[in-house]
Design a protein around this motif. Structure first.
Motif, PDB file in Angstrom:
ATOM      1  N   ILE A 224       0.826  -1.226   0.000  1.00 27.18           N
ATOM      2  CA  ILE A 224       0.000   0.000   0.000  1.00 27.18           C
ATOM      3  C   ILE A 224       0.858   1.273   0.000  1.00 27.18           C
ATOM      4  CG2 ILE A 224      -1.752   1.310   1.291  1.00 27.18           C
ATOM      5  CD1 ILE A 224      -3.079  -1.431   1.896  1.00 27.18           C
ATOM      6  N   ARG A 227       1.979   1.677  -3.515  1.00 29.12           N
ATOM      7  CA  ARG A 227       0.900   2.165  -4.402  1.00 29.12           C
ATOM      8  C   ARG A 227       0.774   3.690  -4.269  1.00 29.12           C
ATOM      9  NH1 ARG A 227      -3.126  -1.199  -6.382  1.00 29.12           N
ATOM     10  NH2 ARG A 227      -4.595   0.503  -6.086  1.00 29.12           N
ATOM     11  N   ARG A 228       0.910   4.183  -3.058  1.00 31.15           N
ATOM     12  CA  ARG A 228       0.804   5.636  -2.853  1.00 31.15           C
ATOM     13  C   ARG A 228       2.011   6.361  -3.443  1.00 31.15           C
ATOM     14  NH1 ARG A 228      -1.011   5.137   3.480  1.00 31.15           N
ATOM     15  NH2 ARG A 228      -3.204   4.637   3.132  1.00 31.15           N
ATOM     16  N   GLN A 231       1.624   6.561  -7.185  1.00 29.74           N
ATOM     17  CA  GLN A 231       0.639   7.579  -7.578  1.00 29.74           C
ATOM     18  C   GLN A 231       1.269   8.974  -7.485  1.00 29.74           C
ATOM     19  OE1 GLN A 231      -1.576   9.236  -4.830  1.00 29.74           O
ATOM     20  NE2 GLN A 231      -2.863  10.334  -6.299  1.00 29.74           N
ATOM     21  N   GLN A 299      -0.403  -0.083 -13.181  1.00 30.60           N
ATOM     22  CA  GLN A 299      -1.754   0.403 -13.499  1.00 30.60           C
ATOM     23  C   GLN A 299      -2.094   1.637 -12.657  1.00 30.60           C
ATOM     24  OE1 GLN A 299      -6.013  -0.866 -12.406  1.00 30.60           O
ATOM     25  NE2 GLN A 299      -5.282  -2.491 -13.757  1.00 30.60           N
ATOM     26  N   ARG A 300      -1.674   1.595 -11.399  1.00 28.91           N
ATOM     27  CA  ARG A 300      -1.909   2.745 -10.498  1.00 28.91           C
ATOM     28  C   ARG A 300      -1.177   3.974 -11.031  1.00 28.91           C
ATOM     29  NH1 ARG A 300      -3.908   5.805  -7.007  1.00 28.91           N
ATOM     30  NH2 ARG A 300      -3.675   5.642  -4.743  1.00 28.91           N
ATOM     31  N   ARG A 303      -2.962   5.241 -14.332  1.00 33.38           N
ATOM     32  CA  ARG A 303      -4.257   5.885 -14.065  1.00 33.38           C
ATOM     33  C   ARG A 303      -4.068   7.241 -13.409  1.00 33.38           C
ATOM     34  NH1 ARG A 303      -9.311   2.931 -13.216  1.00 33.38           N
ATOM     35  NH2 ARG A 303     -10.011   4.951 -13.919  1.00 33.38           N
TER      36      ARG A 303
END
Lengths: 445, 150
Positions: A224, A227-228, A231, A299-300, A303
């Motif tokens: 997680i 993921r941040r 982004q 993908q993160r 997007r």
């Protein structure tokens, strides 16, 4: 499903706390911050947890269908020696990862990430405690040649550089390592624990489900935050870049793959009923799972950079960019994360010292390969003693002065040897005590 | 239909399900909100990863149910399972995936000592209420109340 919680005899419990004071000083922050970061979660318990109600029948191997063993002497000498090595290695990894995490924990940019890792460390301490419970609650002296306190003492004396497995002998370079390690190396832990659920030695099998439940949080504490970061990187944040994450993957993935053991091995584990998969099969599933993790991260990223894309379009774009090594919508294939080839930067197993590049290409010139590694690994790691030793060994293999097998045996060479408690050269971690309670209390957990 | 049913797998939630859960939610609500799902999945994983389940069809996650076990809240001293969120990809609805997820969640919650499973439904969400009644939920003696304070 019920769990029985057990506390170690006092001298061992105290030894673990003594070790914690020296190696895990941030442990004390956890209770005072628990409600803020983990509201309504059951409080952390430094104890061994045994799953109640595990089956009584051996599930795999030569003894399949027979009653699960409950004492080391019921296993037979060779299997008992083999299992003891697994338990000691497991214990070493638990304490070793805390030493690694502690070095860079305070550098986390986000407090939430820091406290997630802090909880991971506390649960690793519990897992080490769990392995000690297995070592001290039964008599292993017939196969270990050591008393229980000597085994505990030996494990608590290990430091980064003298642990059993290579992945636990590398220092972290930054908090990126804390997070990538949790996602990559703890994932190996998940596979090992899952395989060991079938173990023909019941106390070991019963230790696995509670550890696995905690391991699910550890993996999330890796994935997680990544993921941040991904982004934020897509939105232009340069503090944690895709390149930094990629290089951390390149540092840890080879060691993770090697934690499964040699690709041709694992027969004994099946035969003795300790695990339900051979090394190569488990390693392959692990690599596939890491591939999925990286695809999610990409993908993160896409997007965040191109919000108009659907999940399917983002996934297809990532595949296309990587396949064609191209550029689209301002995103280059180099912006995305890719797993290194299974043979990249290996020092154990089939590909050890074979000079396989990041994309699977083979090098014949050792200096060219070293430059390739330097371009793909985190710069601070290049300065490490571990890296220097690897390159020297690789050069010796390339020059023909040592064989690959000899090189494999040279790695890791112990950078530090274990020692007694640093409080005093004459004091040991485990000290005898008059009190010796070993309370057991059942709990629905 | 039977060939499809054979490929359905219900399993415990993992951290790698976040992307698909986010995508299912996006299909259901039209809003892309990965941060919400990262937070919720972390919450359920750290409490009990086996209490929450996902449905895979041919290896792709097409449904999820997030649940956990609690006790002592709202004066309910008994151990209760709470289902907070669930969803099934619209392309894969009508295959009893919601029921299968619910059965897997209940089996785990029972094993943990839960005697009741609870959830909350928006009053206007007739479809959701219909689904929950179809799998056995009934009106509870508790009423959800709220007050706006800002």
């Amino acid at each position: 499903m019920k769990v029985e919680q057990t506390t170690l005899p006092k001298k061992y419990h105290d030894a673990v706390l003594h070790w914690q004071r020296h190696n895990f000083p941030d442990y004390g922050l956890l209770p005072e911050s628990w409600q803020k970061y983990f509201p309504s979660d059951p409080e952390f318990c430094l104890c061994a947890k045994m799953e109640v109600g595990m089956g009584d029948t051996v599930e795999v191997g030569d003894a399949k269908g027979q009653k699960r063993r409950e004492k080391p002497e019921e296993l037979g000498e060779e299997p008992a020696k083999h299992l003891l090595a697994i338990i000691r290695a497991q214990a070493s990894t638990e304490f070793g990862s805390i030493q690694q995490h502690e070095g860079t924990l305070a550098r986390a940019q986000d407090d939430e990430d820091r406290f997630w890792v802090l909880r991971v460390m506390a649960e690793e301490l519990r897992h080490g405690y769990q392995m000690f419970h297995l070592l001290v609650s039964q008599d292993w002296s017939g196969v270990s040649g050591q008393k229980a306190e000597e085994m505990v003492e030996e494990i608590l004396s290990m430091q980064t550089g003298s642990h059993v497995l290579d992945a636990f002998n590398l220092e972290y370079d930054s908090f990126v390592d804390n997070v990538v390690f949790a996602a990559v190396i703890d994932r190996v832990g998940k596979y090992q624990l899952s395989m060991q659920r079938v173990c023909s030695y019941k106390p070991f099998a019963a230790s696995m489900p509670p550890m696995l439940r905690e391991e699910a949080f550890h993996l999330a504490a890796g994935v997680i935050p990544m993921r941040r970061w991904v982004q934020r990187a897509a939105q232009g944040n340069v503090l944690v870049t895709m390149s930094a994450i990629q290089k951390a993957f390149n540092k840890w993935m080879p060691r993770g793959l090697e934690m499964f053991g040699h690709e041709k091995g694992g027969d004994s584990n099946i035969r003795f009923g300790f695990k339900n998969m051979k090394n190569a099969e488990a390693q392959s599933l692990y690599y596939d799972e890491c591939t999925r993790m990286v695809a999610d991260l990409n993908q993160r990223f896409i997007r965040a950079r191109v919000p108009k894309l659907s999940p399917e379009e983002a996934e297809a774009l990532a595949d296309r960019l990587i396949r064609d090594r191209g550029r689209h919508d301002g995103i280059s294939h180099e912006d995305l994360i890719q797993l290194p080839d299974r043979g990249f930067f290996r020092r154990k197993g089939d590909a050890a010292f074979t000079m396989v590049g990041f994309s699977g290409e083979t090098f014949t010139d050792v200096e060219e390969y070293v430059r390739h590694l330097a371009a793909h690994l985190p710069e601070p790691y290049l300065h490490s003693r571990d890296m220097k030793q690897y390159v020297e060994t690789l050069r010796a293999v390339a020059a023909g002065t040592i064989t690959r097998d000899q090189a494999i045996k040279k790695m890791p060479s112990l950078k530090r040897v274990g020692g007694m408690c640093p409080c005093s050269k004459s004091v040991r971690w485990v000290m005898d005590s008059a009190e010796d309670p070993a309370p057991k209390r059942p709990s629905a957990n | 239909m039977s060939a499809v049913a054979e490929q359905i797998r219900i399993r415990s939630l993992t951290e790698l399900d976040i992307a698909r859960i986010t995508a299912i939610d996006e299909r259901l609500t039209g809003v892309y909100r990965p941060e919400i799902w990262e937070r919720r999945v972390m919450f359920y994983l750290r409490r009990d990863p086996d209490a929450s389940q996902v449905a895979e069809l041919n290896g792709k996650v097409v449904g999820f149910m997030l649940a956990d076990i609690r006790g002592g809240e709202f004066g309910l001293e008994e151990t209760s399972g709470w289902i907070e969120r669930f969803g099934v990809d619209p392309d894969f609805q009508g295959r009893s995936l919601g029921r299968k997820l619910f059965e897997a969640v209940v089996e785990h919650l029972k094993g943990q000592g839960a005697t009741t499973v609870r959830t909350l439904v928006e009053k206007g969400d007739a479809d959701l209420a219909k689904f929950l009644r179809a799998i056995g939920f009934q009106d509870a003696s508790l009423t959800a109340l709220e007050i706006r304070i800002s």
